[in-house]
Write a protein that holds these residues in place. Sequence first.
Motif, PDB file in Angstrom:
ATOM      1  N   LYS A   4      15.004   8.281 -45.328  1.00 65.45           N
ATOM      2  CA  LYS A   4      13.865   8.472 -44.434  1.00 65.45           C
ATOM      3  C   LYS A   4      12.589   8.272 -45.231  1.00 65.45           C
ATOM      4  O   LYS A   4      12.611   8.268 -46.457  1.00 65.45           O
ATOM      5  N   THR A   5      11.493   8.166 -44.536  1.00 70.63           N
ATOM      6  CA  THR A   5      10.190   8.176 -45.197  1.00 70.63           C
ATOM      7  C   THR A   5       9.506   9.475 -44.803  1.00 70.63           C
ATOM      8  O   THR A   5       9.377   9.775 -43.621  1.00 70.63           O
ATOM      9  N   SER A   6       9.098  10.224 -45.794  1.00 71.88           N
ATOM     10  CA  SER A   6       8.402  11.475 -45.554  1.00 71.88           C
ATOM     11  C   SER A   6       7.022  11.169 -44.995  1.00 71.88           C
ATOM     12  O   SER A   6       6.282  10.385 -45.582  1.00 71.88           O
TER      13      SER A   6
ATOM     14  N   THR B 243       9.949   7.686 -50.129  1.00 72.02           N
ATOM     15  CA  THR B 243      11.318   7.619 -49.639  1.00 72.02           C
ATOM     16  C   THR B 243      12.006   8.944 -49.929  1.00 72.02           C
ATOM     17  O   THR B 243      11.968   9.444 -51.049  1.00 72.02           O
ATOM     18  N   LEU B 244      12.651   9.500 -48.921  1.00 68.32           N
ATOM     19  CA  LEU B 244      13.308  10.793 -49.023  1.00 68.32           C
ATOM     20  C   LEU B 244      14.813  10.614 -48.892  1.00 68.32           C
ATOM     21  O   LEU B 244      15.287   9.994 -47.943  1.00 68.32           O
ATOM     22  N   TYR B 245      15.549  11.131 -49.860  1.00 68.41           N
ATOM     23  CA  TYR B 245      17.006  11.167 -49.793  1.00 68.41           C
ATOM     24  C   TYR B 245      17.423  12.633 -49.782  1.00 68.41           C
ATOM     25  O   TYR B 245      17.047  13.390 -50.673  1.00 68.41           O
TER      26      TYR B 245
ATOM     27  N   TYR C  55       5.483  18.116 -50.981  1.00 72.64           N
ATOM     28  CA  TYR C  55       6.786  17.597 -51.387  1.00 72.64           C
ATOM     29  C   TYR C  55       7.942  18.217 -50.621  1.00 72.64           C
ATOM     30  O   TYR C  55       9.097  17.892 -50.867  1.00 72.64           O
ATOM     31  N   LEU C  56       7.647  19.118 -49.697  1.00 69.94           N
ATOM     32  CA  LEU C  56       8.690  19.665 -48.825  1.00 69.94           C
ATOM     33  C   LEU C  56       8.945  18.679 -47.695  1.00 69.94           C
ATOM     34  O   LEU C  56       8.017  18.019 -47.224  1.00 69.94           O
ATOM     35  N   PRO C  57      10.178  18.568 -47.233  1.00 69.72           N
ATOM     36  CA  PRO C  57      10.436  17.688 -46.087  1.00 69.72           C
ATOM     37  C   PRO C  57       9.617  18.126 -44.875  1.00 69.72           C
ATOM     38  O   PRO C  57       9.226  19.284 -44.744  1.00 69.72           O
ATOM     39  N   ASP C  58       9.385  17.184 -43.979  1.00 60.26           N
ATOM     40  CA  ASP C  58       8.515  17.410 -42.834  1.00 60.26           C
ATOM     41  C   ASP C  58       8.920  18.615 -41.996  1.00 60.26           C
ATOM     42  O   ASP C  58       8.076  19.336 -41.499  1.00 60.26           O
TER      43      ASP C  58
ATOM     44  N   TYR D 166      15.588  26.586 -44.220  1.00 64.38           N
ATOM     45  CA  TYR D 166      16.231  26.197 -42.968  1.00 64.38           C
ATOM     46  C   TYR D 166      15.571  24.940 -42.406  1.00 64.38           C
ATOM     47  O   TYR D 166      14.373  24.884 -42.250  1.00 64.38           O
ATOM     48  N   PHE D 167      16.393  23.950 -42.150  1.00 65.72           N
ATOM     49  CA  PHE D 167      15.925  22.708 -41.545  1.00 65.72           C
ATOM     50  C   PHE D 167      16.570  22.609 -40.168  1.00 65.72           C
ATOM     51  O   PHE D 167      17.788  22.510 -40.075  1.00 65.72           O
ATOM     52  N   PRO D 168      15.789  22.639 -39.109  1.00 69.05           N
ATOM     53  CA  PRO D 168      16.412  22.498 -37.787  1.00 69.05           C
ATOM     54  C   PRO D 168      16.994  21.103 -37.610  1.00 69.05           C
ATOM     55  O   PRO D 168      16.506  20.145 -38.181  1.00 69.05           O
TER      56      PRO D 168
END
Length: 182
Positions: free
Chosen positions: A118-120, A126-128, A169-172, A179-181
């Motif tokens: 994904k792209t943050s 680029t986010l893996y 730098y945290l995911p969106d 917790y990531f929904p």
Amino acid sequence: MRKRIITLIIATILLLLLIKFCSYPAVSKDYYNDPDDYEDIWELEGVLELSKLADNGYLAMFPTDVSRLEIKDYLCRHDQCLPLGEGFQLFIKVKYEDRKEFLEEKERLAALDAYGKKTSTKTKLTLYMAQDGFRSCYEYTLIDEKEQTVIYIYLTGLPKKQIEFDHKYLPDNYKDYGYFPD
């Protein structure tokens, strides 16, 4: 008398729940700010169980040897939190001078990717994401093509306000305690 005992038990349970969900009671915080401590952090209790799952004793996305890498930023914080358990954050920013080595690392990370690339939106990097074994444990990387930089991040058991590296730098969709929904 019986009513008093029941009231006391209920009040104690409510107090414990209030403490658990409204605060972050860290008993101790240990910092490992020197990249020379990198190998030792994998022996910490909170990470040890997860790293045992990996073939090489390290989490899948992280490099096994950092001695030859150009580390631009490094933070490791290990919290022992009662009654919640442990909190752990690891942030390593590595600059790859050699283009070939950078591309090899990108390929290695892409092969591990369980959630898709994904792209943050926050960083445009680029986010893996690695596969999470537990809902509160996340391991991921951010890749900056232009700077040939990889940022390796691992978080578990921490509320967002306790995370010490830049929150960009945290995911969106990051929420408290990792917790990531869906």
